[in-house]
Design an enzyme around this catalytic site. Structure first.
Site, PDB file in Angstrom:
ATOM      1  CB  ILE A  96     -74.296  31.377 -31.759  1.00 55.75           C
ATOM      2  CG1 ILE A  96     -73.668  30.574 -30.441  1.00 55.75           C
ATOM      3  CG2 ILE A  96     -75.239  32.657 -31.185  1.00 55.75           C
ATOM      4  CD1 ILE A  96     -72.591  31.420 -29.786  1.00 55.75           C
TER       5      ILE A  96
ATOM      6  CG  ASN B 208     -66.895  23.728 -36.117  1.00 54.65           C
ATOM      7  OD1 ASN B 208     -67.033  22.634 -35.825  1.00 54.65           O
ATOM      8  ND2 ASN B 208     -66.930  24.664 -34.942  1.00 54.65           N
TER       9      ASN B 208
ATOM     10  CG  ASP C  91     -63.347  30.534 -46.517  1.00 57.79           C
ATOM     11  OD1 ASP C  91     -63.181  29.527 -46.243  1.00 57.79           O
ATOM     12  OD2 ASP C  91     -62.932  31.883 -46.042  1.00 57.79           O
TER      13      ASP C  91
ATOM     14  CG  PHE D 107     -73.030  34.175 -35.739  1.00 53.07           C
ATOM     15  CD1 PHE D 107     -73.150  34.184 -34.530  1.00 53.07           C
ATOM     16  CD2 PHE D 107     -74.092  34.611 -36.673  1.00 53.07           C
ATOM     17  CE1 PHE D 107     -74.221  34.553 -33.888  1.00 53.07           C
ATOM     18  CE2 PHE D 107     -75.166  34.951 -36.124  1.00 53.07           C
ATOM     19  CZ  PHE D 107     -75.425  35.023 -34.456  1.00 53.07           C
TER      20      PHE D 107
ATOM     21  CE  LYS E 221     -67.421  26.740 -31.778  1.00 49.21           C
ATOM     22  NZ  LYS E 221     -68.901  26.733 -31.293  1.00 49.21           N
TER      23      LYS E 221
ATOM     24  CB  SER F 225     -65.866  36.024 -26.974  1.00 51.68           C
ATOM     25  OG  SER F 225     -65.605  35.201 -25.871  1.00 51.68           O
TER      26      SER F 225
ATOM     27  CE1 TYR G 107     -62.842  32.725 -30.606  1.00 47.25           C
ATOM     28  CE2 TYR G 107     -62.394  32.661 -28.174  1.00 47.25           C
ATOM     29  CZ  TYR G 107     -63.489  32.959 -29.141  1.00 47.25           C
ATOM     30  OH  TYR G 107     -64.897  32.991 -29.159  1.00 47.25           O
TER      31      TYR G 107
ATOM     32  CE  LYS H 102     -64.752  35.477 -31.652  1.00 43.44           C
ATOM     33  NZ  LYS H 102     -65.615  35.715 -32.643  1.00 43.44           N
TER      34      LYS H 102
ATOM     35  CG  ASN I 109     -62.066  22.821 -27.411  1.00 44.67           C
ATOM     36  OD1 ASN I 109     -61.101  21.943 -26.963  1.00 44.67           O
ATOM     37  ND2 ASN I 109     -62.409  23.263 -28.444  1.00 44.67           N
ATOM     38  CG  ASN I 110     -66.744  25.427 -25.122  1.00 47.34           C
ATOM     39  OD1 ASN I 110     -66.799  25.784 -26.084  1.00 47.34           O
ATOM     40  ND2 ASN I 110     -66.070  26.265 -24.318  1.00 47.34           N
ATOM     41  CG  LEU I 111     -68.964  22.295 -17.908  1.00 49.45           C
ATOM     42  CD1 LEU I 111     -68.084  21.016 -17.613  1.00 49.45           C
ATOM     43  CD2 LEU I 111     -69.261  23.269 -16.562  1.00 49.45           C
TER      44      LEU I 111
HETATM   45  C1  UD1 Z   1     -63.857  29.171 -22.868  1.00 49.86           C
HETATM   46  C2  UD1 Z   1     -62.864  29.645 -23.528  1.00 49.86           C
HETATM   47  C3  UD1 Z   1     -63.154  31.149 -24.097  1.00 49.86           C
HETATM   48  C4  UD1 Z   1     -64.345  30.880 -24.881  1.00 49.86           C
HETATM   49  C5  UD1 Z   1     -65.402  30.073 -24.352  1.00 49.86           C
HETATM   50  C6  UD1 Z   1     -66.378  29.802 -25.054  1.00 49.86           C
HETATM   51  C7  UD1 Z   1     -60.557  28.810 -22.330  1.00 49.86           C
HETATM   52  C8  UD1 Z   1     -59.545  29.235 -21.422  1.00 49.86           C
HETATM   53  N1  UD1 Z   1     -61.804  29.778 -22.516  1.00 49.86           N
HETATM   54  O1  UD1 Z   1     -64.276  29.869 -21.931  1.00 49.86           O
HETATM   55  O2  UD1 Z   1     -62.120  31.832 -24.639  1.00 49.86           O
HETATM   56  O3  UD1 Z   1     -64.863  32.287 -25.366  1.00 49.86           O
HETATM   57  O4  UD1 Z   1     -64.787  29.063 -23.893  1.00 49.86           O
HETATM   58  O5  UD1 Z   1     -66.337  29.123 -26.248  1.00 49.86           O
HETATM   59  O6  UD1 Z   1     -60.733  27.882 -23.095  1.00 49.86           O
HETATM   60  N2  UD1 Z   1     -64.362  22.750 -17.440  1.00 49.86           N
HETATM   61  C9  UD1 Z   1     -64.039  21.591 -16.721  1.00 49.86           C
HETATM   62  N3  UD1 Z   1     -64.316  20.642 -17.527  1.00 49.86           N
HETATM   63  C10 UD1 Z   1     -64.420  20.715 -18.804  1.00 49.86           C
HETATM   64  C11 UD1 Z   1     -64.446  21.783 -19.489  1.00 49.86           C
HETATM   65  C12 UD1 Z   1     -64.703  22.864 -18.865  1.00 49.86           C
HETATM   66  O7  UD1 Z   1     -64.179  21.539 -15.499  1.00 49.86           O
HETATM   67  O8  UD1 Z   1     -64.027  19.480 -19.696  1.00 49.86           O
HETATM   68  C13 UD1 Z   1     -64.754  24.056 -16.673  1.00 49.86           C
HETATM   69  C14 UD1 Z   1     -63.529  25.032 -16.718  1.00 49.86           C
HETATM   70  O9  UD1 Z   1     -62.566  25.133 -16.039  1.00 49.86           O
HETATM   71  C15 UD1 Z   1     -64.392  26.241 -16.352  1.00 49.86           C
HETATM   72  C16 UD1 Z   1     -65.839  25.911 -16.711  1.00 49.86           C
HETATM   73  O10 UD1 Z   1     -66.028  24.581 -16.713  1.00 49.86           O
HETATM   74  O11 UD1 Z   1     -64.320  26.774 -15.085  1.00 49.86           O
HETATM   75  C17 UD1 Z   1     -66.348  26.385 -18.324  1.00 49.86           C
HETATM   76  O12 UD1 Z   1     -65.456  26.283 -19.222  1.00 49.86           O
HETATM   77  P1  UD1 Z   1     -65.672  26.248 -20.739  1.00 49.86           P
HETATM   78  O13 UD1 Z   1     -66.964  25.837 -21.184  1.00 49.86           O
HETATM   79  O14 UD1 Z   1     -64.467  25.889 -21.630  1.00 49.86           O
HETATM   80  O15 UD1 Z   1     -65.673  28.159 -20.872  1.00 49.86           O
HETATM   81  P2  UD1 Z   1     -64.738  29.177 -20.591  1.00 49.86           P
HETATM   82  O16 UD1 Z   1     -63.560  28.433 -19.802  1.00 49.86           O
HETATM   83  O17 UD1 Z   1     -65.507  30.111 -19.667  1.00 49.86           O
END
Ligand code: UD1
Length: 345
Positions: free
Chosen positions: A12, A35, A58, A80, A84, A124, A148, A152, A197-199
């Site tokens: 970001i 990162n 840092d 920022f 995270k 967040s 985490y 915030k 970690n994120n979708l």
């Molecule tokens: C996550 C974090 C949140 C952080 C945000 C942005 C958790 C519990 N929450 O939020 O603290 O601020 O990211 O970095 O980790 N999903 C899948 N498969 C995947 C990944 C995600 O099905 O491989 C689903 C999740 O269940 C959710 C959606 O996709 O329903 C979004 O997930 P994600 O991108 O990780 O965001 P948040 O869970 O909203």
């Protein structure tokens, strides 16, 4: 304005730095590169044709912070820099409190010494925890569910107390919903280290062939298709929200909280489908069990930001996926092989 951007080489941060220099602001980025990759800043300069100064430092190094803030007269800081990853924060809470909370305290001390009192903070929607009070308004009680998120929340509390004690301070607390997408040049974007970690970054790595299929965490939520609903916001909309907040703080002192989201929820399956449409082929996925701590539905009420800042998100999910895909397919390994594949396609 002359703006110090901590964490400006990150996802970001780099997009916001680009928006700032394109609007004619002068930017110094401070980043420890833990990162992030300096290639992102090289590309921000390539896209904009404007210089971005970079200081590797840092937030835990007060002397380095003082030195950067003493270099010239800054009008504001956009902050920022921080760790995270939710899962990592559960395993290493001290590391998170040290970096995020103590790092912010150091920054505030250094700003005070330098006479810089304006800060835009990267908060967040995670501060709302699993609240089901959707659409989420800024007045929902905060209840972060992991270390985490609590960093915030604690930083928000600290900034509120500081502003209450000294009227010189001006703070914007920006609560981001789910950032996705990339600058439309395809030159900068999200480059997660290790397994995303994120979708959306995970879907993008499946699309580009780095991973086999997306694991959909749960299809038994009380939602129309059974998968979780989130408010995905284009990173350039988010970047523009920071500029709007910065302008607002020129006019008003105090502490202000704004949701930065679209106000529209999309399910996991809708995201996977939209990304497949952008890529031109379906994205393989399978259903697995729920991820602990995930809310069923989370999306913003962004009306306060619209009313106060005149800002609202203008880019939709299709655009987010197109832009994210352009970045990912031109940079299959992110910034790792900087220079070799950048900008193609
Ligand atoms: C996550 C974090 C949140 C952080 C945000 C942005 C958790 C519990 N929450 O939020 O603290 O601020 O990211 O970095 O980790 N999903 C899948 N498969 C995947 C990944 C995600 O099905 O491989 C689903 C999740 O269940 C959710 C959606 O996709 O329903 C979004 O997930 P994600 O991108 O990780 O965001 P948040 O869970 O909203």
């Amino acid at each position: 304005m002359k703006v110090l951007v901590t964490g400006g080489a990150g996802y970001i941060g780099s997009h916001t730095t680009l928006s700032l220099v394109e609007k004619g602001h002068e930017v110094v980025v401070l980043d420890n590169l833990s990162n992030s990759n300096p290639e992102a800043l090289r590309r921000v300069q390539e896209i904009s044709g404007k210089p971005v100064q970079f200081r590797r430092a840092d937030l835990l190094d007060s002397d380095a912070l003082d030195a950067v803030l003493a270099e010239s007269t800054f009008d504001a800081v956009i902050h920022f820099a921080g760790l995270k990853a939710v899962g990592e924060s559960v395993e290493k809470p001290l590391m998170y409190y040290q970096n995020n909370v103590a790092g912010t305290l150091n920054l505030l001390h250094s700003m005070g010494r330098a006479g810089v009192y304006t800060l835009v903070f990267s908060s967040s929607a995670t501060v709302y925890g699993e609240s089901e009070d959707v659409p989420l308004r800024e007045t929902v009680p905060l209840n972060a569910g992991n270390p985490y998120g609590r960093t915030k929340e604690q930083i928000e509390d600290i900034l509120s107390d500081v502003a209450a004690a000294d009227p010189r301070w001006r703070f914007a607390l920006l609560r981001y919903f789910n950032p996705a997408g990339a600058h439309e040049s395809g030159l900068i974007g999200e480059d997660p280290q290790g397994t995303p970690n994120n979708l959306v970054p995970f879907v993008a790595q499946v699309a580009v062939g780095r991973r086999e299929k997306v694991s959909v965490y749960g299809n038994d939520y009380p939602t129309p298709d059974g998968t979780g609903i989130r408010d995905y916001i284009h990173v350039m909309d988010l970047a523009e929200g920071h500029l709007a907040a910065l302008e607002f703080l020129q006019e008003k002192a105090g502490v202000f909280r704004w949701n930065l989201g679209t106000g529209k929820g999309s399910s996991v399956l809708e995201v996977i489908r939209a990304f497949g449409e952008a890529a031109g082929f379906p994205i393989p996925h399978e259903f697995v069990s729920r991820r602990p701590g995930d809310a069923a539905v989370s999306y913003a009420d962004p009306s306060a930001a619209r009313a106060d800042l005149g800002w609202s998100a203008t880019r939709d999910l299709a655009k987010m996926c197109e832009d994210h895909w352009r970045w990912q397919r031109s940079n299959p390994q992110g910034y790792a092989n900087a220079g070799s594949a950048a900008g193609q396609g």
